[in-house]
Each structure stands twice: as C-alpha cells, then as structure tokens.
Design an enzyme around this catalytic site. Structure first.
Site, PDB file in Angstrom:
ATOM      1  N   HIS A   1      -6.431  -7.212   7.979  1.00 25.38           N
ATOM      2  CA  HIS A   1      -6.354  -6.050   9.146  1.00 25.38           C
ATOM      3  C   HIS A   1      -6.445  -6.759  10.520  1.00 25.38           C
ATOM      4  O   HIS A   1      -7.091  -7.481  10.425  1.00 25.38           O
ATOM      5  CB  HIS A   1      -7.551  -5.000   8.672  1.00 25.38           C
ATOM      6  CG  HIS A   1      -7.632  -4.181   9.889  1.00 25.38           C
ATOM      7  ND1 HIS A   1      -6.688  -2.836   9.845  1.00 25.38           N
ATOM      8  CD2 HIS A   1      -8.472  -3.818  11.146  1.00 25.38           C
ATOM      9  CE1 HIS A   1      -7.000  -2.399  10.861  1.00 25.38           C
ATOM     10  NE2 HIS A   1      -7.971  -2.723  11.414  1.00 25.38           N
TER      11      HIS A   1
ATOM     12  N   LEU B   1      -1.702   3.930   1.415  1.00 25.16           N
ATOM     13  CA  LEU B   1      -2.907   3.800   0.707  1.00 25.16           C
ATOM     14  C   LEU B   1      -2.565   3.659  -0.832  1.00 25.16           C
ATOM     15  O   LEU B   1      -1.613   4.017  -1.504  1.00 25.16           O
ATOM     16  CB  LEU B   1      -3.491   5.175   0.823  1.00 25.16           C
ATOM     17  CG  LEU B   1      -4.949   5.323   0.176  1.00 25.16           C
ATOM     18  CD1 LEU B   1      -6.040   4.436   1.263  1.00 25.16           C
ATOM     19  CD2 LEU B   1      -5.606   6.601   0.318  1.00 25.16           C
TER      20      LEU B   1
ATOM     21  N   ASN C   1      -6.281  -7.213   1.634  1.00 27.37           N
ATOM     22  CA  ASN C   1      -5.585  -6.745   2.635  1.00 27.37           C
ATOM     23  C   ASN C   1      -5.786  -7.614   3.954  1.00 27.37           C
ATOM     24  O   ASN C   1      -7.113  -8.100   3.994  1.00 27.37           O
ATOM     25  CB  ASN C   1      -5.829  -5.411   2.870  1.00 27.37           C
ATOM     26  CG  ASN C   1      -5.089  -4.939   4.142  1.00 27.37           C
ATOM     27  OD1 ASN C   1      -3.863  -4.765   4.129  1.00 27.37           O
ATOM     28  ND2 ASN C   1      -5.652  -4.008   4.853  1.00 27.37           N
TER      29      ASN C   1
ATOM     30  N   SER D   1       6.642 -11.391   8.414  1.00 26.91           N
ATOM     31  CA  SER D   1       6.298 -12.638   8.883  1.00 26.91           C
ATOM     32  C   SER D   1       5.093 -13.217   8.232  1.00 26.91           C
ATOM     33  O   SER D   1       5.090 -14.663   7.688  1.00 26.91           O
ATOM     34  CB  SER D   1       6.350 -12.670  10.451  1.00 26.91           C
ATOM     35  OG  SER D   1       4.914 -12.215  10.908  1.00 26.91           O
TER      36      SER D   1
HETATM   37  C1  GRF Z   1       0.185  -7.793  10.538  1.00 24.21           C
HETATM   38  O1  GRF Z   1      -0.338  -7.971  12.118  1.00 24.21           O
HETATM   39  C2  GRF Z   1      -0.820  -7.232   9.964  1.00 24.21           C
HETATM   40  O2  GRF Z   1      -2.169  -7.685   9.851  1.00 24.21           O
HETATM   41  C3  GRF Z   1      -0.613  -6.002   9.819  1.00 24.21           C
HETATM   42  O3  GRF Z   1       0.780  -5.753  10.402  1.00 24.21           O
HETATM   43  C4  GRF Z   1       1.286  -7.011  10.875  1.00 24.21           C
HETATM   44  C5  GRF Z   1       2.365  -7.112  10.073  1.00 24.21           C
HETATM   45  O4  GRF Z   1       3.125  -8.076  10.542  1.00 24.21           O
HETATM   46  N1  GRF Z   1      -1.500  -4.900   9.138  1.00 24.21           N
HETATM   47  P1  GRF Z   1       4.148  -8.830   9.649  1.00 24.21           P
HETATM   48  O5  GRF Z   1       5.090  -8.006   8.879  1.00 24.21           O
HETATM   49  O6  GRF Z   1       3.278  -9.800   8.658  1.00 24.21           O
HETATM   50  O7  GRF Z   1       5.069  -9.652  10.641  1.00 24.21           O
END
Ligand code: GRF
Length: 189
Positions: A104, A87, A102, A13
């Site tokens: 997080h 990784l 990235n 998403s």
């Molecule tokens: C997001 O919360 C991102 O920060 C995390 O995994 C989730 C991915 O969601 N690392 P999506 O695949 O973008 O819906």
C-alpha cells in the site's frame, strides 16, 4: 525453488522490479502474472520478461475458480498484489491464508481502505498536511488494507511536494524494499 504469482492492474513497474530481483535467485521465481485489465501496461512488461501472463475477468474472479486453478497450476507459494485494485474473494483468501501480501503506497493504518488507491492516496496525504508518508506491506484479509502489517518504510513529505513528486518518492521505497521483504518471507518458511 519457491513460486511467486503477482497480481497487477496497471503499469506493473513493481511487478517488473520484483521479477528482475528474482530472475537469478536460488530462492524463488516469479512464475505467473495475473491481470484484471486487458489494457494494463503489465501485459507488455510480462511479455518482455518472458513470464506467463493471464488476464481474467470480473466473472472469472468472483464467480469461478479459474484464478485458483491458475495459482495451483504453477504451484504458487506466495501471492503478491502489486498495484492490484480488486478486493480478493474470500475463497482465494481461504485457500492462501497467510500467503497473500499487498503493498500500500502510504502508512497504514491511516490513509487506506476502499477507494484509497492511486493518486488519491498521495493527494489525501498532502491535503491532511502530513509531513511523513511511506509504504506498508501487509497480509491480505477480507477487507481492504486491514491485514496484519509486515513492514513499513517512511519518507518525508516536504513543503511544495505535489502528489506526483510524492508518488515518485513512494515508488523508490517500493522498488528498494518490496523484493527483499518477499525474499525474507520466502526464506523464513
Ligand atoms: C504502487 O504505488 C502500489 O503501491 C500501488 O499502486 C502503484 C502501482 O504501481 N498500490 P505499478 O503498477 O507497480 O507501477
């Protein structure tokens, strides 16, 4: 025009939100989506968005230069990891040093590191009794979640919040901020 390549492992998403943000931009486009999971929702989203999407294997990623070639083919300026769980190998970091970021879904440093992804992050924040969580956008280096921090945004963790409720607050922050942080980075170059 700058070229963004997004790596995603799951639903995607964020990748879709970023792609839509740049659809009519004069600064950049999402030119390629790379995925390590043949069952990931991002594959269908990419098809709908009309953005090339390539699935690669663990072997491709760690033992060959397939992914590096793909990045070069589309003249990638910025690599964006958006829910990407592997990784990144040293050879890719070396080739794109300072150009891989990235997101997080918690505040770093703190709730991060190997194994700290998905719902586990939000469960841990709640178990720790924290009253704030948020998002951290950072450069990627050879270790999980340790690269230089670019941007953070916070939200409250309220009594009664479940990991699912917290996940949705975090997603809202991600949707609001990730595309604009990317845009700023690309405009500053
Ligand atoms: C997001 O919360 C991102 O920060 C995390 O995994 C989730 C991915 O969601 N690392 P999506 O695949 O973008 O819906």
């Amino acid at each position: 025009m700058k070229h963004i390549t997004i790596f995603a492992s799951g639903s995607g998403s964020n990748a879709e939100n970023i792609a839509l943000h740049f659809e009519k931009s004069t600064i950049a486009r999402v030119s390629l989506i790379l995925c390590n999971n043949p069952k990931a929702g991002i594959i269908e989203r990419a098809a709908r968005l009309n953005i090339p999407c390539r699935v690669f294997s663990r072997h491709d990623f760690y033992e060959t230069d397939t992914v590096l070639q793909l990045l070069r083919e589309v003249k990638t300026d910025l690599v964006v990891l958006a829910g990407f769980l592997w990784l990144v190998p040293g050879s890719l970091i070396e080739a794109y040093r300072g150009r891989i970021i990235n997101i997080h879904p918690a505040l770093l440093p703190g709730v991060g590191g190997k194994g700290m992804y998905g719902m586990k992050v939000h469960e841990t924040v709640i178990q720790n009794g924290a009253d704030r969580s948020g998002i951290t956008i950072h450069y990627v280096d050879e270790k999980f979640d340790e690269g230089e921090i670019i941007f953070k945004a916070e939200c409250s963790v309220d009594p009664g919040d479940t990991p699912e409720i917290l996940a949705s607050k975090i997603h809202e922050l991600e949707y609001a901020h990730f595309p604009t942080v990317i845009e700023k980075l690309l405009s500053a170059e």
